[in-house]
Design an enzyme around this catalytic site. Sequence first.
Site, PDB file in Angstrom:
ATOM      1  N   ASP A  49       0.846  -1.192   0.000  1.00 51.45           N
ATOM      2  CA  ASP A  49       0.000   0.000   0.000  1.00 51.45           C
ATOM      3  C   ASP A  49       0.887   1.251   0.000  1.00 51.45           C
ATOM      4  OD1 ASP A  49      -2.431   1.387   0.181  1.00 51.45           O
ATOM      5  OD2 ASP A  49      -2.362   1.444   2.370  1.00 51.45           O
ATOM      6  N   HIS A  53      -9.608   5.077  -1.747  1.00 49.02           N
ATOM      7  CA  HIS A  53      -8.815   5.073  -0.507  1.00 49.02           C
ATOM      8  C   HIS A  53      -9.592   5.804   0.590  1.00 49.02           C
ATOM      9  CE1 HIS A  53      -4.621   3.730  -1.591  1.00 49.02           C
ATOM     10  NE2 HIS A  53      -5.276   3.629  -2.731  1.00 49.02           N
ATOM     11  N   GLY A  56     -11.339   4.683   3.302  1.00 54.15           N
ATOM     12  CA  GLY A  56     -12.698   4.174   3.536  1.00 54.15           C
ATOM     13  C   GLY A  56     -13.220   4.381   4.950  1.00 54.15           C
ATOM     14  N   ASN A 102     -10.443   0.731   0.514  1.00 52.66           N
ATOM     15  CA  ASN A 102      -9.395   0.496   1.521  1.00 52.66           C
ATOM     16  C   ASN A 102      -9.846   0.895   2.919  1.00 52.66           C
ATOM     17  OD1 ASN A 102      -7.939  -0.012  -0.774  1.00 52.66           O
ATOM     18  ND2 ASN A 102      -6.356   1.524  -0.389  1.00 52.66           N
TER      19      ASN A 102
HETATM   20  P1  13P Z   1      -8.329   4.700   6.194  1.00 55.94           P
HETATM   21  O1  13P Z   1      -7.192   4.738   7.160  1.00 55.94           O
HETATM   22  O2  13P Z   1      -9.096   5.989   6.151  1.00 55.94           O
HETATM   23  O3  13P Z   1      -9.206   3.528   6.436  1.00 55.94           O
HETATM   24  O4  13P Z   1      -7.708   4.548   4.742  1.00 55.94           O
HETATM   25  C1  13P Z   1      -6.990   3.404   4.414  1.00 55.94           C
HETATM   26  C2  13P Z   1      -6.325   3.534   3.099  1.00 55.94           C
HETATM   27  O5  13P Z   1      -6.802   4.182   2.207  1.00 55.94           O
HETATM   28  C3  13P Z   1      -5.056   2.814   2.940  1.00 55.94           C
HETATM   29  O6  13P Z   1      -4.465   3.065   1.710  1.00 55.94           O
END
Ligand code: 13P
Length: 282
Positions: free
Chosen positions: A83, A206, A208, A228
């Site tokens: 990621d 991203h 989420g 995500n």
């Molecule tokens: P959050 O931390 O808001 O759940 O986002 C996760 C993310 O997008 C990781 O790439």
Amino acid sequence: MINSNEIFKKAVIEKYAIPQFNITNLEWIKYILEKCEELKSPVILGASEGAIKYMGGYNVVYSIVNAMIKDLNIRIPVVLHLDHGTSVDSCKKAIDAGFTSVMIDSSKNILEENIRITKEVVEYALKRNVSIEAEVGSIGGIEDNISANIRYADVNECIKFVEETGVTSLAPALGTVHGFYKGELNIDFERMKKIKESVKVPLVLHGGTGVNDYLIKESVNIGISKINIDTELKSAWNEAVRNFIGVNKTEYDPRKIISSGEEAIKNVIDKKINLFGSKNKA
Ligand code: 13P
């Protein structure tokens, strides 16, 4: 383990979103795999560079995930994904260790530079059957209690970026940020629709955490194929463990303390998978 292209095909046709749950340690990997297996949902395990460093390195993370799949008899499709890889080198290390998917995040650069760096990763990854996600615009974060540094993705830039790089999925910045929302969340659905119509690769959302159910459903309806989740898992675990320690003041066994957050993590996973529509899609 497989790359994400294989599970994206079905998700795009049947219009649901595959969850990316970010992993933090061995327990996270175990809880996520167990719950996704129970719900028969395909899953993408997202490992940030920070989490990889924390766990000991790329090979350690790959080995834990690989062994866990074997020993827990996990049958669902599992993708191990880097990621927000910040450099070509970091993506290559992940690929060499056995990760089946990488994100190269060069979005802080101007478009031409983002394209140049992303292309380098694509060339390396495709030869090794690894899928590649990249970011256009800039997904922000929370700073000083407000959403900061968001730069909405430009539709024409998305088209050019996908054509010239050959990425296999795209994460356009659409208003979500990483972490809990303090200020107002402003997802640009019109922009999302236009990008969906203009590029052929699956779209990723991203940030989420904290996006309400209505906004998630709207995103999936428009055609977001992966969402995500990171902060929400950590936060649910944190709350449960603090409660446990508060009540069980003499407990010192780390296994009991750490796993007191298991149910809370699994509840978040259950909720997200039902919302994203990926249940029974494995
Ligand atoms: P959050 O931390 O808001 O759940 O986002 C996760 C993310 O997008 C990781 O790439």
